[in-house]
Write a protein that holds these residues in place. Structure first.
Motif, PDB file in Angstrom:
ATOM      1  N   CYS A 254       9.290  -9.217   1.636  1.00  0.00           N
ATOM      2  CA  CYS A 254       9.907  -7.927   1.990  1.00  0.00           C
ATOM      3  C   CYS A 254      10.412  -7.955   3.441  1.00  0.00           C
ATOM      4  O   CYS A 254       9.989  -8.789   4.230  1.00  0.00           O
ATOM      5  CB  CYS A 254       8.926  -6.776   1.770  1.00  0.00           C
TER       6      CYS A 254
ATOM      7  N   CYS B 277       6.656  -8.666  -3.002  1.00  0.00           N
ATOM      8  CA  CYS B 277       6.582  -9.495  -1.794  1.00  0.00           C
ATOM      9  C   CYS B 277       5.390 -10.448  -1.910  1.00  0.00           C
ATOM     10  O   CYS B 277       4.264 -10.014  -2.160  1.00  0.00           O
ATOM     11  CB  CYS B 277       6.432  -8.609  -0.552  1.00  0.00           C
TER      12      CYS B 277
ATOM     13  N   CYS C  29       2.639  -9.480   1.200  1.00  0.00           N
ATOM     14  CA  CYS C  29       1.833  -8.253   1.215  1.00  0.00           C
ATOM     15  C   CYS C  29       1.569  -7.688  -0.175  1.00  0.00           C
ATOM     16  O   CYS C  29       0.745  -6.788  -0.336  1.00  0.00           O
ATOM     17  CB  CYS C  29       2.465  -7.195   2.103  1.00  0.00           C
TER      18      CYS C  29
ATOM     19  N   CYS D  86       7.601  -7.715   6.259  1.00  0.00           N
ATOM     20  CA  CYS D  86       6.834  -8.954   6.434  1.00  0.00           C
ATOM     21  C   CYS D  86       7.690 -10.021   7.112  1.00  0.00           C
ATOM     22  O   CYS D  86       7.228 -10.730   7.996  1.00  0.00           O
ATOM     23  CB  CYS D  86       6.329  -9.483   5.096  1.00  0.00           C
TER      24      CYS D  86
HETATM   25 ZN   LIG Z   1       5.677  -7.787   2.469  1.00  0.00          ZN
END
Ligand SMILES: [Zn+2]
Length: 232
Positions: free
Chosen positions: A37, A6, A9, A40
């Protein structure tokens, strides 16, 4: 098999079923096209950088976060830092042009006037079928809300929009100095300044004085001290 990470993050993205494709950052965001992701992506608009309303109704809200952009690229945001802890977001657009902006300062005399102006402009834009959007960008200053009206980039619409705004400003007495003072300097100081150096410098609003101070630097204070000697 290559693991997807991701972009927000930094955690690996685990597909729930084979062949699942991850979210990617929306058009016009800092993470455009990069894998994001589920968590997020879902949480991205909880604290949006900008909120956009098309037209005068509050029903349809379009949000812009760091990887999501519900305006489909009509608007983009840019962060401007004023110091390491503070700053504000600013919108950009290729489709719309900003026709009006002001800051609503809570508790200041201008608050009511600006709300009146705003309502009037929205009503008239709506009547004249002007294609517009209202944009609210987040700033770290909680006492200030930026108020922006953008109009679709169309010459006739833009001409009409500016005429309507000018008319509405007249109706609410927008240019009254009451609304442009008492913001950056205490009013009594501004009055005193005008008494001392008003013949030399044309100062009406707080912004005039701030601009003059920026231009003159320390020299202005020296001039002020000199002028006040003459008064005694
Ligand atoms: Zn993420």
């Amino acid at each position: 098999r290559q693991e997807l990470i991701c972009a927000l993050c930094g955690e690996p993205i685990v597909p729930k079923s084979p062949g699942d494709r991850p979210y990617t950052g929306d058009l016009g965001t800092a993470y455009e096209g990069q894998p994001i992701c589920d968590t997020c992506y879902d949480e991205d608009t909880c604290e949006p950088s900008a909120t956009i309303y098309y037209g005068k109704d509050n029903e349809e809200i379009s949000l812009i976060g760091s990887c999501r952009n519900e305006t489909e690229g009509d608007f983009r945001v840019k962060w401007h830092s004023t110091d390491p802890w503070r700053g504000y977001y600013e919108c950009e657009s290729d489709e719309y042009v900003e026709v009006f902006t002001d800051a609503i300062l809570s508790g200041h005399e201008s608050e009511e006037m600006l709300k009146k102006l705003y309502d009037r402009v929205l009503e008239r834009f709506d009547e004249e079928n002007i294609n517009f959007a209202r944009v609210f960008c987040r700033s770290s200053n909680v006492f200030m809300t930026s108020l922006e009206i953008w109009v679709k980039k169309d010459f006739v619409q833009l001409l009409k929009a500016h005429a309507i705004i000018a008319e509405a400003k007249g109706e609410v007495d927008y240019d009254n100095p009451l609304y442009s003072t008492g913001i950056l300097f205490p009013r009594e100081n501004l009055e005193k300044f005008k008494k001392l150096l008003g013949k030399k410098y044309e100062i009406t609003t707080d912004k005039d004085l701030a601009d003059l101070a920026a231009e003159k630097g320390d020299g202005l204070l020296a001039e002020l001290v000199e002028a006040s000697k003459g008064v005694k």
